[in-house]
Design a protein around this motif. Structure first.
Motif, mmCIF file in Angstrom:
data_model
loop_
_atom_site.group_PDB
_atom_site.id
_atom_site.type_symbol
_atom_site.label_atom_id
_atom_site.label_comp_id
_atom_site.label_asym_id
_atom_site.label_seq_id
_atom_site.Cartn_x
_atom_site.Cartn_y
_atom_site.Cartn_z
ATOM 1 N N UNK A 149 -0.505 -4.293 12.011
ATOM 2 C CA UNK A 149 0.566 -4.599 13.157
ATOM 3 C C UNK A 149 1.850 -4.660 12.428
ATOM 4 N N UNK A 150 2.928 -4.294 12.994
ATOM 5 C CA UNK A 150 4.218 -4.686 12.558
ATOM 6 C C UNK A 150 4.463 -6.180 12.299
ATOM 7 N N UNK A 151 3.936 -6.779 13.179
ATOM 8 C CA UNK A 151 4.348 -8.499 13.032
ATOM 9 C C UNK A 151 3.123 -9.020 11.879
ATOM 10 N N UNK A 152 2.307 -8.327 11.485
ATOM 11 C CA UNK A 152 1.350 -8.663 10.297
ATOM 12 C C UNK A 152 1.671 -8.103 9.013
ATOM 13 N N UNK A 153 2.643 -7.005 9.008
ATOM 14 C CA UNK A 153 2.901 -6.559 7.725
ATOM 15 C C UNK A 153 3.985 -7.342 7.111
ATOM 16 N N UNK A 154 3.416 -7.525 5.587
ATOM 17 C CA UNK A 154 4.499 -8.210 4.667
ATOM 18 C C UNK A 154 5.378 -7.344 4.083
ATOM 19 N N UNK A 155 6.664 -8.154 3.660
ATOM 20 C CA UNK A 155 7.834 -7.202 3.233
ATOM 21 C C UNK A 155 7.589 -6.590 2.011
ATOM 22 N N UNK A 156 6.762 -7.056 1.312
ATOM 23 C CA UNK A 156 6.408 -6.291 -0.332
ATOM 24 C C UNK A 156 5.566 -5.021 0.125
ATOM 25 N N UNK A 157 4.982 -5.079 1.199
ATOM 26 C CA UNK A 157 3.952 -3.763 1.384
ATOM 27 C C UNK A 157 4.857 -2.699 1.946
ATOM 28 N N UNK A 158 5.739 -3.361 3.145
ATOM 29 C CA UNK A 158 6.748 -2.476 3.695
ATOM 30 C C UNK A 158 7.552 -1.720 2.618
ATOM 31 N N UNK A 159 8.068 -2.346 1.655
ATOM 32 C CA UNK A 159 9.207 -2.057 0.402
ATOM 33 C C UNK A 159 8.288 -1.032 -0.382
ATOM 34 N N UNK A 160 7.445 -1.429 -0.794
ATOM 35 C CA UNK A 160 6.523 -0.647 -1.631
ATOM 36 C C UNK A 160 6.134 0.907 -0.966
ATOM 37 N N UNK A 161 5.996 1.078 0.317
ATOM 38 C CA UNK A 161 5.644 2.216 1.056
ATOM 39 C C UNK A 161 6.844 2.874 0.852
ATOM 40 N N UNK A 162 8.196 2.260 1.644
ATOM 41 C CA UNK A 162 9.569 2.944 1.573
ATOM 42 C C UNK A 162 9.814 3.527 -0.033
ATOM 43 N N UNK A 163 9.436 2.523 -0.982
ATOM 44 C CA UNK A 163 9.730 2.926 -2.188
ATOM 45 C C UNK A 163 9.279 4.329 -2.724
ATOM 46 N N UNK A 164 7.871 4.401 -2.482
ATOM 47 C CA UNK A 164 7.283 5.684 -2.768
ATOM 48 C C UNK A 164 7.603 6.866 -1.967
ATOM 49 N N UNK A 165 7.367 6.649 -0.446
ATOM 50 C CA UNK A 165 7.525 7.866 0.427
ATOM 51 C C UNK A 165 9.048 8.179 0.566
ATOM 52 N N UNK A 166 10.168 7.324 0.493
ATOM 53 C CA UNK A 166 11.578 7.625 0.705
ATOM 54 C C UNK A 166 12.388 7.801 -0.461
ATOM 55 N N UNK A 167 12.242 6.584 -1.106
ATOM 56 C CA UNK A 167 12.872 6.455 -2.555
ATOM 57 C C UNK A 167 12.563 7.714 -3.294
ATOM 58 N N UNK A 168 11.190 7.943 -3.256
ATOM 59 C CA UNK A 168 10.558 8.802 -4.153
ATOM 60 C C UNK A 168 11.373 10.262 -4.162
ATOM 61 N N UNK A 169 11.405 10.677 -2.886
ATOM 62 C CA UNK A 169 11.887 11.932 -2.401
ATOM 63 C C UNK A 169 13.341 12.176 -2.676
ATOM 64 N N UNK A 170 14.393 10.897 -2.596
ATOM 65 C CA UNK A 170 15.385 10.858 -2.874
ATOM 66 C C UNK A 170 15.846 10.987 -4.369
#
Length: 234
Positions: free
Chosen positions: A84-105
């Protein structure tokens, strides 16, 4: 349409990230069937090049090693935290964005200029139906894939006059190794929401990607193509 110059023009050259398995591997195979020279990049074994798409220096090294390409398929991605969002740690959130979004960019920024210079190119980014629906328990994944859709629309508009077309594909749940780590309850819910009542296959998604990588597509850019078995509602 801006077709290739002549029948003497060398074969098209493609680079597929996440190309060692799943949709990436199926796409590489399908493009080869069209006579395209295909290079694959992945952190997993079996790819032509090893790359961390979330790392700027790794992407720069890949660009230097493989040289110019006419087609770029950004298929590398991760599921991220099943929480759940409220149980998601920032490091995991950032890693997901780093691969999925930053990677495309980073990949687009590295390889699109050469396509623009040559006056022809195709970029296909892998988004997800989760980007539109928002999957409960997968907020990081859903949000990062929504970023891919917005990025695709922005780049598509920017490159529209150049002969380089940029589109996204948004699959529903697909039978791939990546989904082996997805919460079974999430997968069951996804299948229940799919009117075809089954998961898609990597080969089915690859067929759509191959079309988007071809001259057969000439007046579509910045668009999102659903492959959801009827699940998509907009």
């Amino acid at each position: 349409m801006q077709p290739r110059a002549s029948s003497a023009t060398p074969p098209l050259r493609a680079l597929v990230t996440g190309g060692a398995s799943g949709i990436g591997a199926a796409t590489a195979q399908r493009l080869r069937e069209d006579g395209v020279e295909v290079l694959t990049a992945d952190l997993a074994a079996g790819a032509d090049f090893s790359v961390d798409v979330s790392d700027e220096q790794s992407v720069a090294a890949l660009a230097a090693a493989c040289g110019p390409v006419d087609i770029l398929v950004n298929s590398a991605g991760i599921i991220g935290p099943n929480a759940p969002v409220l149980d998601t740690d920032l490091a995991s959130w950032r890693k997901t964005f780093a691969v999925n979004a930053d990677g495309v960019f980073l990949m687009c920024r590295a390889f699109a200029p050469g396509m623009v210079e040559r006056g022809w190119g195709r970029i296909v980014n892998l988004a997800s139906i989760a980007a539109k629906d928002g999957n409960a328990g997968m907020a990081a994944y859903s949000s990062s894939k929504a970023a891919v859709i917005a990025l695709t629309k922005s780049i598509g508009k920017e490159l529209a006059p150049t002969g380089v077309l940029v589109n996204a594909v948004a699959p529903a749940a697909i039978e791939t190794p990546m989904n082996a780590t997805t919460d079974p309850a999430v997968l069951a819910r996804s299948q229940a929401m799919t009117p075809m009542q089954r998961f898609g296959t990597a080969a089915e998604i690859a067929e759509l990607i191959a079309w988007l990588c071809s001259d057969r597509v000439s007046f579509s850019t910045g668009a999102v193509y659903d492959a959801s078995g009827g699940r998509a509602t907009y």
